[in-house]
Design an enzyme around this catalytic site. Structure first.
Site, PDB file in Angstrom:
ATOM      1  N   SER A 182       0.719  -1.415   0.125  1.00 33.10           N
ATOM      2  CA  SER A 182       0.234   0.329   0.352  1.00 33.10           C
ATOM      3  C   SER A 182       0.213   0.808   0.261  1.00 33.10           C
ATOM      4  CB  SER A 182      -0.603   0.232   1.192  1.00 33.10           C
ATOM      5  OG  SER A 182      -0.274  -0.548   2.210  1.00 33.10           O
ATOM      6  N   HIS A 210      -5.148  -3.283  -3.580  1.00 36.41           N
ATOM      7  CA  HIS A 210      -4.288  -2.849  -4.107  1.00 36.41           C
ATOM      8  C   HIS A 210      -4.044  -3.482  -5.827  1.00 36.41           C
ATOM      9  CE1 HIS A 210      -3.618   0.884  -1.181  1.00 36.41           C
ATOM     10  NE2 HIS A 210      -3.314  -0.264  -0.927  1.00 36.41           N
ATOM     11  N   LYS A 242     -11.252   0.922  -2.917  1.00 36.34           N
ATOM     12  CA  LYS A 242     -10.046   1.971  -3.650  1.00 36.34           C
ATOM     13  C   LYS A 242     -10.618   1.667  -4.981  1.00 36.34           C
ATOM     14  CE  LYS A 242      -7.332   1.041   0.258  1.00 36.34           C
ATOM     15  NZ  LYS A 242      -6.835   0.094   1.245  1.00 36.34           N
TER      16      LYS A 242
HETATM   17  C1  PLP Z   1      -6.958  -0.033   2.685  1.00 34.37           C
HETATM   18  C2  PLP Z   1      -6.600  -1.507   3.044  1.00 34.37           C
HETATM   19  C3  PLP Z   1      -7.196  -1.945   4.068  1.00 34.37           C
HETATM   20  C4  PLP Z   1      -8.164  -1.516   4.909  1.00 34.37           C
HETATM   21  O1  PLP Z   1      -9.394  -1.621   3.956  1.00 34.37           O
HETATM   22  P1  PLP Z   1     -10.123  -0.886   4.922  1.00 34.37           P
HETATM   23  O2  PLP Z   1     -11.798  -0.787   3.850  1.00 34.37           O
HETATM   24  O3  PLP Z   1     -10.152   0.540   4.749  1.00 34.37           O
HETATM   25  O4  PLP Z   1     -10.526  -1.091   5.706  1.00 34.37           O
HETATM   26  C5  PLP Z   1      -6.508  -3.397   4.412  1.00 34.37           C
HETATM   27  N1  PLP Z   1      -5.193  -3.669   3.925  1.00 34.37           N
HETATM   28  C6  PLP Z   1      -4.970  -3.123   2.897  1.00 34.37           C
HETATM   29  C7  PLP Z   1      -4.019  -3.814   2.518  1.00 34.37           C
HETATM   30  C8  PLP Z   1      -4.969  -2.306   2.708  1.00 34.37           C
HETATM   31  O5  PLP Z   1      -4.312  -0.565   1.878  1.00 34.37           O
END
Ligand code: PLP
Length: 397
Positions: A182, A210, A242
């Protein structure tokens, strides 16, 4: 001995962060329009959202959300296991399972909860959980909540992961990794990790927050892009917040995994189901993400444009071919200064500082989206070129 006052102690910790330039601040965004944001009375071009395919404001998502809200209301009114599991959730789970090539999928309200839930259901005290050092915070928290022994390996180092697994040859083992990291944007060595897990009888879990929508055929994600399936990666987690432009998350895998999560994943059982209207919007997002390859092509073209421009400027790029293109600056003050200078030029890029990234690796986390124009990337490059060099800014670490 008097007890420490908890609020006082917290206030001290907050002021220590302030002194180290590590204090985080909330910014209220008044309005969003594609990659543009209005905040504190200014219009800014953003390079920090995770809306990689530009779907968050897509008319079909909005229409699906409105239609379902008109029919079904604002909230789900209950947990899934009571009476909150609606037709929209069931349909979304089917679409996600089909897309990712898994037997079944299970929705969670957030990715954070999905990781906590999957790990807490799978792992027990005495088990071992092997993880990449740069995994997302919620994977680390998940292993701790489950009471498993957490063993971390240096970033993307399959040999080191092997040593960590072999150090506990008798223990039941889960190896968990981000698919695309991330804060660094690079891809995990999934084929090597899958071969390792097969040899060592460990279970492989991939968090593809991602990668889903961005990588692989029809955007099916990192695991598909690495030529792997449910057999090699039985536990797949990804988010809807995302590239899909909504909110929420899911775990996909064999029916036995999903049945077990419904029984034992506390962050699934003891929480309100996501609003059905949001599930309806996510169904629309999945259909578009699968169908519209041009969004992925567009994103790749913007990534290539950014990387070649940044290379010409001699900027310290990282080994990322994803929408996440961090610019490593080193210390927190350098990252804050750079973000402030960009903002003065009408660009919003957030400075990411420890503990989100390791000490001495503060950075600008630049993200690109299919919603950006070529000209937006050029504007960003111009602004980066104008940042002062030397000192700590612009120096590769
Ligand atoms: C954003 C993210 C999460 C958390 O997801 P949310 O739905 O925002 O709680 C988990 N793992 C990774 C790698 C992320 O980038």
């Amino acid at each position: 001995m008097t007890r420490a006052d908890l609020l006082e102690r917290l206030a001290v910790q907050t002021s220590e962060r302030e002194r180290a330039n590590l204090r985080r601040r909330l910014r209220t965004v008044e309005h969003v329009e594609g990659p543009w944001l209005e905040s504190e009375g200014r219009r800014l071009l953003g390079f920090c959202s995770n809306d990689y395919l530009g779907l968050a404001q897509h008319p079909q998502l909005i229409a699906a959300l409105k239609r379902a809200a008109d029919d079904e209301g604002a909230g789900s009114a209950s947990a899934h296991l009571i009476c909150g599991h609606r037709r929209e959730h069931a349909q979304l789970e089917e679409m996600l399972a089909e897309w990712t090539g898994r037997e079944r999928a299970l929705l969670f309200s957030t990715g954070y909860m999905a990781n906590l839930g999957a790990m807490q259901a799978l792992l027990a005290r005495g088990d071992v959980c092997v993880q990449d050092k740069l995994n997302h915070a919620c994977l680390l928290d998940g292993a701790q909540l489950a009471g498993a022994e957490l063993k971390r390996y240096p970033h993307a180092d399959v040999e080191a992961a092997t040593r960590q697994l072999q150090s506990r040859p008798e223990a039941a083992a889960l190896l968990a990794t981000d698919g695309v990291f991330s804060m660094d944007g690079d891809a995990a060595p999934l084929a090597g990790l899958a071969a390792l897990c097969a040899r060592e009888h460990a279970t492989l879990m991939v968090d593809d927050a991602h990668g889903l929508g961005v990588l692989g055929m029809e955007g099916a994600g990192s695991v598909q892009a690495a030529g792997l399936g449910q057999r090699e990666v039985p536990v797949l987690m990804a988010t809807l917040g995302k590239a899909l432009g909504c909110s929420g998350a899911f775990v996909a895998g064999p029916a036995a995994l999903i049945d077990g999560l419904v029984q034992f994943a506390r962050p699934y059982v003891y929480t309100t189901a996501m609003p059905p209207a949001l599930a309806a919007a996510a169904c629309a997002a999945v259909a578009i993400a699968r169908d519209e390859d041009w969004r992925r092509d567009r994103l790749q073209a913007l990534i290539a444009r950014f990387r070649s421009g940044a290379a010409q400027l001699g900027l310290p790029l990282m080994a990322s071919h994803s929408a996440i293109q961090p610019l490593l600056l080193g210390d927190a003050q350098a990252a804050l200064d750079a973000a402030r200078r960009l903002e003065e030029r009408g660009l919003l890029v957030t400075a990411i500082r420890p503990p989100t990234v390791p000490q001495g690796q503060a950075r600008l986390r630049i993200t690109l989206s299919a919603a950006h124009e070529d000209e937006h990337v050029d504007r960003l490059l111009d602004a980066l070129a104008a940042l002062p060099r030397g000192g700590s800014a612009g120096r590769p670490v």
